[in-house]
Scaffold this active site. Structure first.
Site, PDB file in Angstrom:
ATOM      1  N   CYS A 110      -3.023  -9.271  -5.154  1.00  9.87           N
ATOM      2  CA  CYS A 110      -1.665  -9.655  -5.550  1.00  9.87           C
ATOM      3  C   CYS A 110      -0.761  -9.930  -4.354  1.00  9.87           C
ATOM      4  CB  CYS A 110      -1.047  -8.598  -6.459  1.00  9.87           C
ATOM      5  SG  CYS A 110      -0.777  -6.984  -5.706  1.00  9.87           S
TER       6      CYS A 110
ATOM      7  N   HIS B  62       1.953  -3.377  -7.331  1.00 10.69           N
ATOM      8  CA  HIS B  62       1.575  -4.728  -7.758  1.00 10.69           C
ATOM      9  C   HIS B  62       2.794  -5.640  -7.634  1.00 10.69           C
ATOM     10  CE1 HIS B  62      -1.016  -7.603  -9.746  1.00 10.69           C
ATOM     11  NE2 HIS B  62      -0.027  -7.897 -10.586  1.00 10.69           N
TER      12      HIS B  62
ATOM     13  N   HIS C  41       0.649 -14.103 -10.830  1.00 10.75           N
ATOM     14  CA  HIS C  41       0.159 -12.994 -10.004  1.00 10.75           C
ATOM     15  C   HIS C  41      -1.358 -12.991 -10.018  1.00 10.75           C
ATOM     16  CE1 HIS C  41      -0.681 -10.167 -13.544  1.00 10.75           C
ATOM     17  NE2 HIS C  41      -0.114 -11.217 -14.095  1.00 10.75           N
TER      18      HIS C  41
END
Length: 181
Positions: free
Chosen positions: A88, A140, A152
């Site tokens: 990510c 994240h 993402h």
């Protein structure tokens, strides 16, 4: 204890694996497949306008959507920074550099600590959204697009577009903001 070559190699491998893993600490997260739609047919602007529920002229940065289109479906790989696999924060780092010419820190946590915070209603295309998975603060990161959608690198599905208001993501949503210039 005297290390032989095998022990040294194993030690180096473990250190490198730990460093790569720590760049994006999100664990394998499974979501309902119906919650993220795929981009399949039509022109680039038609596909993304439909996916993001906006008119084509509202898309803004066509370069951004060409970039996303070229990365869509690239698998997750901890520490990855190429189309063989990306995590990510690696994906976000590459996107921000190539599309917005902005340098961002390499880890999601460092990115979260360096953004100018915004309320979710004030988010604009290119802003960052952060999540706390598995009890890990800012583990994240994704890039905001339009209408609560963000792109993402999902650990289970690779590079995808998801909905911030999806109950599963929203319960882990922790911060959003823009890159400080």
């Amino acid at each position: 204890m005297i290390f032989n070559l095998r022990n040294k190699t194993l030690f180096i491998f473990l250190v490198l694996a730990t460093l790569l893993y720590s760049s994006c600490k999100s664990k394998k997260i499974l979501t309902d497949a119906s919650k993220s739609r795929s981009v399949t047919s039509g022109s680039l602007t038609e596909r993304y306008a439909s996916l993001l529920d906006v008119r084509e002229k509202e898309l803004g940065n066509e370069k951004l959507y060409r970039f996303i289109d070229s990365w869509m479906g690239v698998p997750h790989r901890s520490g990855g920074m190429d189309k063989k696999g990306v995590d990510c924060s690696g994906f976000t780092t590459i996107l921000e550099k190539e599309i917005f010419n902005r340098a961002v820190p390499r880890t999601a946590k460092s990115m979260a600590e360096s953004v100018k915070r915004k309320y979710e209603d004030d988010l604009e295309e290119g802003d960052l959204v952060f999540f706390d998975f598995q009890g890990q603060k800012f583990s994240h990161v994704g890039v905001y697009l339009h209408n609560n959608k963000f792109v993402h690198a999902s650990t289970s599905k690779g590079v995808i577009i998801s909905d911030l208001k999806d109950p599963w993501y929203y319960k882990y949503f922790s911060r959003a903001g823009s890159i400080k210039d």
